[in-house]
Scaffold this motif. Structure first.
Motif, PDB file in Angstrom:
ATOM      1  N   GLU A  69       0.837  -1.217   0.000  1.00 26.51           N
ATOM      2  CA  GLU A  69       0.000   0.000   0.000  1.00 26.51           C
ATOM      3  C   GLU A  69       0.861   1.252   0.000  1.00 26.51           C
ATOM      4  O   GLU A  69       0.605   2.202  -0.759  1.00 26.51           O
ATOM      5  N   ASP A  70       1.892   1.277   0.856  1.00 28.09           N
ATOM      6  CA  ASP A  70       2.758   2.456   0.912  1.00 28.09           C
ATOM      7  C   ASP A  70       3.565   2.621  -0.375  1.00 28.09           C
ATOM      8  O   ASP A  70       3.792   3.738  -0.843  1.00 28.09           O
ATOM      9  N   LEU A  71       4.002   1.512  -0.951  1.00 29.52           N
ATOM     10  CA  LEU A  71       4.732   1.581  -2.207  1.00 29.52           C
ATOM     11  C   LEU A  71       3.837   2.101  -3.321  1.00 29.52           C
ATOM     12  O   LEU A  71       4.253   2.937  -4.136  1.00 29.52           O
ATOM     13  N   ALA A  72       2.597   1.644  -3.344  1.00 31.90           N
ATOM     14  CA  ALA A  72       1.647   2.109  -4.358  1.00 31.90           C
ATOM     15  C   ALA A  72       1.402   3.602  -4.224  1.00 31.90           C
ATOM     16  O   ALA A  72       1.309   4.325  -5.232  1.00 31.90           O
ATOM     17  N   ALA A  73       1.316   4.096  -2.990  1.00 31.58           N
ATOM     18  CA  ALA A  73       1.071   5.523  -2.771  1.00 31.58           C
ATOM     19  C   ALA A  73       2.254   6.353  -3.269  1.00 31.58           C
ATOM     20  O   ALA A  73       2.076   7.395  -3.916  1.00 31.58           O
ATOM     21  N   PHE A  74       3.469   5.914  -2.969  1.00 31.83           N
ATOM     22  CA  PHE A  74       4.639   6.659  -3.424  1.00 31.83           C
ATOM     23  C   PHE A  74       4.737   6.636  -4.948  1.00 31.83           C
ATOM     24  O   PHE A  74       5.022   7.661  -5.586  1.00 31.83           O
TER      25      PHE A  74
ATOM     26  N   ASP B 212       6.400  -9.610   2.430  1.00 35.51           N
ATOM     27  CA  ASP B 212       5.108  -9.850   1.779  1.00 35.51           C
ATOM     28  C   ASP B 212       4.735  -8.735   0.801  1.00 35.51           C
ATOM     29  O   ASP B 212       3.666  -8.779   0.183  1.00 35.51           O
ATOM     30  N   MET B 213       5.596  -7.737   0.656  1.00 38.58           N
ATOM     31  CA  MET B 213       5.306  -6.597  -0.211  1.00 38.58           C
ATOM     32  C   MET B 213       5.452  -6.991  -1.686  1.00 38.58           C
ATOM     33  O   MET B 213       6.428  -7.634  -2.070  1.00 38.58           O
ATOM     34  N   SER B 214       4.489  -6.591  -2.486  1.00 36.60           N
ATOM     35  CA  SER B 214       4.564  -6.798  -3.931  1.00 36.60           C
ATOM     36  C   SER B 214       5.242  -5.594  -4.578  1.00 36.60           C
ATOM     37  O   SER B 214       4.979  -4.447  -4.211  1.00 36.60           O
ATOM     38  N   LEU B 215       6.098  -5.845  -5.550  1.00 35.30           N
ATOM     39  CA  LEU B 215       6.748  -4.756  -6.291  1.00 35.30           C
ATOM     40  C   LEU B 215       5.967  -4.345  -7.528  1.00 35.30           C
ATOM     41  O   LEU B 215       6.431  -3.537  -8.321  1.00 35.30           O
TER      42      LEU B 215
END
Length: 386
Positions: A8-13, A63-66
């Motif tokens: 979620e945080d990666l998607a926001a950035f 568990d983070m997706s890239l």
């Protein structure tokens, strides 16, 4: 120093990055103990001195997706800026099957702008951003957690100063109207073939002076086994068999474990188990290879009838062109290419694309006797004869 560990945080950035003209990116990875690079950290920064810079930690965030990052790579309105991008791009291509588009590599751009051959990031930061880098964390183990503050600061510096470097080089490229030159160089970095290693072709990277067909058949079979085993088990080639050991085995041709065990150069792993079995099977395959299937040595370089005087003149011409254009000489043409031109070869990169304009046309004119070179002070000038 914000560290992202969730999808979620990666998607926001990445969503914020899509609204920007560019984003700078770098990675930290390890490859000493594996065949494929182990991605340990991704750094990204948005434009401007106050633009947000973040660390993306795939180890903490297991568990983070890239996928949000790969989606950003596919977003063509935002330039993805790297320095010396080849190893970074290999990681993303192997793991995600995607290349950043559009891409800007500051090392390539710097060579086109006359900063030298394969200029380092630290050099560009000093010359363009007027900053110094703390390199104490350069050889750290990026797979260990937690990361220290010094490690995080070092990692972020690789993308924060890159903003200034990129903006400066982009302006220089635009002013000199060499965007097409840079784009042509970057096509190699975004070609899947650049990162595709086929075991059957691995023998071509093994240096040997022997041209015997049977010996090369053994080298081919052994190199193919080594590459396939290393890929499948994700271990370095050297852990399977180093080049000198491979050549020794190709010479001694062991047919059983006892004979293989007499090798002076094989590691312990190569004398037993799956690796030993694979080596013996490869030797057998090499010995049984049909003559028509044996690899043929590349003798083209040895057969070149190089005109040494013309080759020397071409080197002088290249130096003159490099200095006048402000472009690294090796980016225009290699020494081998100059020899090939002097031997009459014409199907080579130095005579194509932007290099044709920068050097190739005059190189061909020199070969035909249509131009001459003259010295004026410390400068070499081209004089037309026709």
């Amino acid at each position: 120093m914000r560290t992202i560990t969730t999808t979620e945080d990666l998607a926001a950035f990445c969503a914020a990055a899509k609204a920007q003209p560019y984003v700078t990116i770098d990675t930290e990875f390890l490859r000493e103990r594996t065949y494929w690079s182990k991605l340990c950290l991704i750094q990204m920064a948005l434009p401007g001195k106050e633009g947000e810079a973040v660390l993306v930690d795939p180890i903490e965030g297991e568990d983070m997706s890239l996928e949000p990052l790969y989606d950003l790579f596919r977003h063509t309105a935002t330039v993805k800026v790297f320095h010396a991008a080849r190893q970074d791009l290999e990681i993303f291509f192997v793991e995600g099957g995607v290349f950043p588009e559009p891409l800007f590599d500051t090392q390539v751009a710097a060579m086109v702008c006359g900063y030298g051959e394969q200029v380092g990031y630290e050099t560009l930061v000093k010359k363009i951003a007027r900053e110094s880098l703390d390199k104490t964390s350069r050889f750290t183990d990026w797979s260990r957690r937690p990361l220290s503050t010094a490690q995080k600061e070092y990692a972020l510096a690789d993308v924060t100063h890159l903003r200034v470097v990129y903006e400066s080089l982009a302006k220089q490229i635009a002013k000199s109207k060499r965007e097409a030159w840079v784009a042509e160089e970057l096509t190699l970095l975004t070609d899947p073939e650049t990162y595709t290693i086929r075991p059957a072709e691995a023998w071509m990277r093994v240096k040997t002076r022997t041209t015997s067909g049977r010996f090369l058949a053994l080298v081919k079979a052994l190199a193919e086994f080594r590459e396939a085993y290393a890929q499948q088990n994700n271990v370095p080639r050297s852990r399977v068999m180093k080049d000198d050991a491979l050549l020794e085995v190709a010479s001694t041709r062991p047919t059983n474990h006892e004979e293989l065990g007499r090798s002076r150069l094989l590691l312990r792993e190569g004398r037993r188990g799956d690796i030993a079995d694979g080596i013996l099977a490869a030797v057998k395959a090499g010995l049984e290879m049909k003559p028509e299937d044996m690899p043929k040595p590349d003798l083209s370089r040895e057969q070149l009838q190089v005109n040494p005087a013309l080759a020397d003149l071409l080197r002088v011409l290249l130096k003159a062109k490099s200095e006048s254009l402000g472009v690294a000489a090796k980016l225009i043409a290699s020494a081998a290419e100059l020899d090939a031109i002097a031997a009459g070869e014409r199907d080579i990169p130095a005579l194509k694309g932007w290099r044709q304009e920068a050097f190739g046309l005059d190189a061909l004119r020199l070969c035909k006797g249509e131009i001459a070179l003259t010295a004026k002070g410390s400068m070499v000038q081209v004089v037309s004869l026709v």
